[in-house]
Scaffold this motif. Structure first.
Motif, PDB file in Angstrom:
ATOM      1  N   LEU A   1      37.406  29.559  42.795  1.00 13.91           N
ATOM      2  CA  LEU A   1      36.830  30.149  41.586  1.00 13.91           C
ATOM      3  C   LEU A   1      36.328  31.565  41.868  1.00 13.91           C
ATOM      4  N   ARG A   2      35.785  31.770  43.051  1.00  9.67           N
ATOM      5  CA  ARG A   2      35.346  33.121  43.426  1.00  9.67           C
ATOM      6  C   ARG A   2      36.547  34.040  43.652  1.00  9.67           C
ATOM      7  N   LEU A   3      37.584  33.497  44.257  1.00  7.34           N
ATOM      8  CA  LEU A   3      38.797  34.295  44.445  1.00  7.34           C
ATOM      9  C   LEU A   3      39.440  34.629  43.109  1.00  7.34           C
ATOM     10  N   PHE A   4      39.298  33.727  42.151  1.00  9.13           N
ATOM     11  CA  PHE A   4      39.830  33.958  40.806  1.00  9.13           C
ATOM     12  C   PHE A   4      39.252  35.235  40.208  1.00  9.13           C
ATOM     13  N   VAL A   5      37.988  35.512  40.492  1.00 11.51           N
ATOM     14  CA  VAL A   5      37.358  36.738  39.995  1.00 11.51           C
ATOM     15  C   VAL A   5      38.098  37.969  40.511  1.00 11.51           C
ATOM     16  N   MET A   6      38.554  37.916  41.760  1.00  9.24           N
ATOM     17  CA  MET A   6      39.317  39.028  42.316  1.00  9.24           C
ATOM     18  C   MET A   6      40.743  39.058  41.751  1.00  9.24           C
ATOM     19  N   LEU A   7      41.301  37.902  41.492  1.00  4.57           N
ATOM     20  CA  LEU A   7      42.679  37.828  41.005  1.00  4.57           C
ATOM     21  C   LEU A   7      42.832  38.434  39.616  1.00  4.57           C
ATOM     22  N   ILE A   8      41.803  38.311  38.786  1.00  2.00           N
ATOM     23  CA  ILE A   8      41.955  38.794  37.415  1.00  2.00           C
ATOM     24  C   ILE A   8      42.033  40.315  37.361  1.00  2.00           C
ATOM     25  N   GLY A   9      41.830  40.989  38.496  1.00  2.00           N
ATOM     26  CA  GLY A   9      42.049  42.430  38.522  1.00  2.00           C
ATOM     27  C   GLY A   9      43.483  42.795  38.200  1.00  2.00           C
ATOM     28  N   GLY A  10      44.420  41.876  38.487  1.00  2.00           N
ATOM     29  CA  GLY A  10      45.818  42.112  38.154  1.00  2.00           C
ATOM     30  C   GLY A  10      46.053  42.231  36.652  1.00  2.00           C
TER      31      GLY A  10
END
Length: 518
Positions: A32-41
């Motif tokens: 879920l924390r990595l998801f925050v970084m992924l939505i930068g795409g």
């Protein structure tokens, strides 16, 4: 440069807990924390589809006096000037002050620039806003996937990193369907101001949620903060167990890497090309950066309108609807590819994607030539179908691997600067696309497609001969792919038994990690 052997003879497969799955509580918390970084795409995809869609809107064209040819290229290309100017400083900033700081600064800049774009009174103001948007996207895109690759759970690292560019299509879907809706707002500039303003929403959310994300443990270790790095690994990889064999293994691998690699803590730009292995990696990532942008996909991402015009599809409603549907198809295919990177392997994805692109582009070109002669609805639908198949092929393999493969083959001392360099090269290629593609399409139409067919042929050859497989290994282990052959070095000691045992362990580890990921 020394080879990084597994500590106490163990492999990654030996220390991966068999009872940990994708849905284990600590893995869910991490992802879920990595998801925050992924939505930068999403920011990248939103801008691409938005600019594609704005060109379809009469209200946008009329407001800015119908920019065409080279002027239209400038409007699109200016977004990519910022990464060229700021690529090196952004990579340095991320290495010096951390991945999270860059992402937060990028989100802040994107919110401001999107508001400026939505309030543009003339084309100069619109172009200036797009320059700032390009800088903001770079801050997020250069640092986000690196943090994901360095923080993700080992068994799911490749899938999580591969999802980053899949969110490009999520942004495309949001933008294209928004513009499809606002295209019905005739005679008002809000038809293009609303999508422009909406571009601020995702970075606003990401910036706020980024304070729940933890920093890269490898970056922390490089700054002498070993205890913090271990605490993060214990919490999110070991499930809170301070005696976790996996955490011990990872910390030992990281320690051995930093002790044996003289460039690891220096983080200088010269570390990108200092050794023969470094130069091999550098050439490969630069090649990937250029080829992923000049293979024909950008023609669809930014100039689908021009492609559709060549086959007689010219109405705004139809063009915006096709753009919106294409985004959904590409998103679904890209997610499938991302979750298959470990099962199928990187080489298979590279080869299958580029082969599919080459075949579909060749048929697309042939049908376009026939359409010019006969101008039938059947031929137009055929061209459109192969445009979809071409972009689906790209989405299946190239989208998941563009950043994932580079992050894997680059060692820590070169990873952040290498990703920054990739984005700089992407931007140079996109400036070429944005300045040349509209002019070439206006001048020679479908005949321009032969350039991309030639590029795809040579790309397929290079992948077959020069792209190594990377699945099933840890980040610190992967740099051995480009070092002098390990078996030859061991053979000098006449320890043939050690050679055999090491190769068996390596192959078993690759197989076990892949099976665990599945």
């Amino acid at each position: 440069m020394a080879r990084h052997a597994a500590p106490t003879g163990r492999t990654l497969a030996d220390v991966l807990p068999p009872n940990v799955t994708f849905w284990s509580p600590h893995i869910v918390q991490l992802n879920l924390r990595l998801f925050v970084m992924l939505i930068g795409g999403i920011c990248m995809g939103f801008d691409s589809a938005m600019m594609n869609g704005l060109q379809d809107l009469e209200t946008w064209r009329d407001y800015f006096h119908d920019p065409r040819s080279w002027l239209l290229g400038v409007v699109n290309a200016v977004l990519n000037v910022a990464p060229i100017v700021g690529g090196m400083p952004v990579a340095w900033l991320s290495d010096r002050y951390g991945r999270l700081l860059c992402v937060r600064l990028g989100c802040l800049l994107l919110v401001f620039a999107s508001a400026l774009q939505a309030g543009s009174r003339n084309l100069g103001m619109f172009v200036a806003a797009r320059f700032l948007i390009g800088f903001g996207i770079e801050l997020c895109v250069v640092s986000g996937p690196v943090l994901v690759s360095e923080l993700a759970y080992p068994a799911y690292r490749s899938q999580m990193t591969s999802l980053f560019l899949c969110f490009f299509y999520v942004g495309s879907i949001i933008a294209s369907w928004t513009i499809f809706g606002t295209s019905q707002m005739a005679n008002t500039s809000w038809s293009w101001r609303i999508p422009s303003l909406l571009q601020a929403f995702v970075p606003l959310v990401q910036g706020c949620l980024s304070f729940l994300v933890v920093e890269s443990p490898r970056w922390l270790y490089s700054k002498g903060r070993q205890d913090e790095a271990r605490d993060i690994l214990v919490r999110f990889h070991g499930g809170g167990d301070p005696d976790s064999p996996l955490v011990d293994y990872e910390m030992e691998q990281i320690r051995e890497y930093f002790e044996s690699d003289s460039e690891a803590k220096k983080l200088k730009w010269t570390g990108l090309w200092k050794t023969v292995a470094d130069r091999k990696r550098l050439l490969l990532v630069i090649y990937i950066a250029f080829m992923t942008q000049v293979c024909g996909s950008a023609l669809i991402s930014y100039y689908l309108t021009l492609v559709l015009n060549t086959i007689g599809i010219t109405t705004t409603t139809t063009q915006t609807l096709i753009n919106a549907i294409l985004s959904i198809v590409c998103c679904l295919v890209a997610v499938i590819g991302a979750f298959l990177v470990d099962r199928l392997g990187r080489r298979f994805l590279w080869l299958s994607a580029v082969s599919g692109m080459l075949i579909t582009f060749a048929i697309w070109t042939a049908l376009s030539a026939q359409f010019e002669k006969h101008n039938t609805d059947t031929l137009a639908r055929g061209v459109l179908a192969f445009v979809f198949l071409f972009q689906a092929s790209y989405s299946f393999g190239i989208t998941p691997l563009s950043f994932t493969y580079a992050a894997e083959i680059l060692p820590f001392h070169a990873r952040q600067k290498g990703i920054g360099l990739i984005y700089m090269c992407n931007s140079i290629a996109l400036i070429y696309n944005n300045m040349v593609n509209p002019v070439a399409m206006d001048a020679i139409g479908w005949k321009y497609y032969f350039v991309f067919i030639g590029l795809l042929v040579q790309w397929l050859i290079v992948i077959y001969y020069f792209f190594p497989e990377t699945k099933g290994q840890g980040l610190e282990e992967l740099q051995n792919l480009f070092e002098p052959d390990t078996i030859q070095n061991l053979a000098k000691t006449d320890d043939l038994e050690a050679i055999s045992r090491e190769e068996v362990d390596r192959k078993q580890a690759m197989t076990a990690v892949t099976e665990h990921a599945e």
